[in-house]
Design an enzyme around this catalytic site. Structure first.
Site, mmCIF file in Angstrom:
data_model
loop_
_atom_site.group_PDB
_atom_site.id
_atom_site.type_symbol
_atom_site.label_atom_id
_atom_site.label_comp_id
_atom_site.label_asym_id
_atom_site.label_seq_id
_atom_site.Cartn_x
_atom_site.Cartn_y
_atom_site.Cartn_z
ATOM 1 N N GLY A 1 0.514 -3.534 4.974
ATOM 2 C CA GLY A 1 0.975 -4.883 5.274
ATOM 3 C C GLY A 1 -0.033 -5.923 4.831
ATOM 4 N N THR B 1 0.818 -1.207 0.000
ATOM 5 C CA THR B 1 0.000 0.000 0.000
ATOM 6 C C THR B 1 0.857 1.265 0.000
ATOM 7 O OG1 THR B 1 -1.286 -1.291 1.592
ATOM 8 C CG2 THR B 1 -2.013 0.954 1.187
ATOM 9 N N GLY C 1 -8.733 -5.843 0.767
ATOM 10 C CA GLY C 1 -7.795 -5.758 1.873
ATOM 11 C C GLY C 1 -8.235 -4.736 2.903
ATOM 12 N N ASP C 2 -7.304 -4.318 3.714
ATOM 13 C CA ASP C 2 -7.636 -3.382 4.797
ATOM 14 C C ASP C 2 -7.752 -1.932 4.344
ATOM 15 O OD1 ASP C 2 -4.733 -1.926 5.836
ATOM 16 O OD2 ASP C 2 -4.598 -3.681 4.554
ATOM 17 N N ARG D 1 -11.019 -9.761 -4.136
ATOM 18 C CA ARG D 1 -10.453 -9.693 -2.783
ATOM 19 C C ARG D 1 -10.352 -8.254 -2.310
ATOM 20 N NH1 ARG D 1 -5.320 -7.376 -0.630
ATOM 21 N NH2 ARG D 1 -4.987 -8.419 1.369
ATOM 22 N N GLY E 1 -3.229 -7.385 4.690
ATOM 23 C CA GLY E 1 -4.526 -6.800 5.010
ATOM 24 C C GLY E 1 -5.439 -7.685 5.819
#
Length: 272
Positions: free
Chosen positions: A209, A159, A188-189, A186, A211
């Protein structure tokens, strides 16, 4: 306190990229709005194929490129999830926040919204992403792809993000192409409030990092909630050190900023 902007190039991005990040910050003209000052460096990182965001995004396991981005300030949040064929997802996330009745748009809906906002078609595929797909196909041919892909083969970076304190106001912005290889769809965070990003009256936090682990721990919100109980650096280090996977944080509060990762992480800060 002086105005400050802190940026990172992703967990696992080499610190040799620090000069590039400092150069990016040096090119940004100061403005009074904290959110604008957080978004500007993220746009520049999206435009640079070195980073895993925008033009430098890594592919999905089917070869497509889907991107996530989010922006947040003390008075609002906006994000896009699995957006495709736009140059700057973070700008679309800003427009979701400011020009739509929603706070999150995903998939085809986010692309349609982007077109209505004037963002033209853009193919973010690069030589980097093409080579990654070639390597993946070789792994499949040789039956060497780890179980569960062993989710995820690390790319050179992750990221990108920024936090800012401008005239006492806080803001953050984040953008990512995800982790390679991942299934289409998908998430992620990064585009999720409290996981990859959180901003409030006490400060701003951005995570990077793996996620899946960051999401399970609502890492950005956990750190934000603790601001004021001890030094910001102590809070960030304690939370990051709980992880056994790659995780990094940039955070800023009323009188501190913190940069910490359990792996190499390119970063830079400017104040004025």
């Amino acid at each position: 306190m002086k105005n400050q902007i802190v940026i990172h190039g992703g967990a696992n991005s080499p610190s040799t990229l620090n000069p590039k990040l400092r150069e990016i910050l040096s090119q940004i003209d100061p403005e009074k709005d904290a959110l604008t000052m957080a978004i500007k460096p993220v746009v520049k990182m999206e435009d640079d194929p070195t980073f895993n965001a925008g033009t430098g995004s890594v592919p999905r396991i089917d070869g497509t490129i889907q991107m996530d981005a989010a922006v947040m300030s003390g008075d609002g949040f906006g994000s896009v999830i699995c957006i495709e064929n736009v140059k700057n997802p973070v700008l679309v996330a800003r427009d979701v926040r400011e020009k739509s009745p929603h706070i999150i748009l995903s998939g085809d809906g986010s692309v349609e919204f982007a077109r209505k906002m004037g963002y033209g078609y853009y193919n973010p595929e690069t030589e980097k992403s093409s080579n990654m797909m070639k390597q993946l196909k070789e792994s499949l041919k040789n039956n060497t792809l780890p179980e569960r892909f062993r989710f995820m083969i690390k790319s050179s970076d992750d990221t990108v993000g920024a936090v800012a304190r401008i005239n006492g106001k806080f803001a953050a912005a984040v953008s990512t192409g995800g982790s390679f290889p991942m299934l289409r769809g998908r998430v992620g965070d990064s585009p999720l409030i409290g996981a990859g990003i959180f901003v409030g009256k006490k400060g701003a936090v951005v995570a990077t990092g793996i996620g899946e682990e960051i999401m399970k721990n609502l890492l950005s919100f956990r750190i934000y909630e603790s601001i004021g109980t001890e030094s910001l650096s102590s809070i960030v280090q304690r939370e990051v050190d709980k992880f056994k996977v790659s995780v990094g944080i940039i955070a800023i509060s009323e009188n501190e900023y913190s940069v910490y990762a359990n792996t190499d992480m390119a970063n830079a800060m400017v104040e004025y």
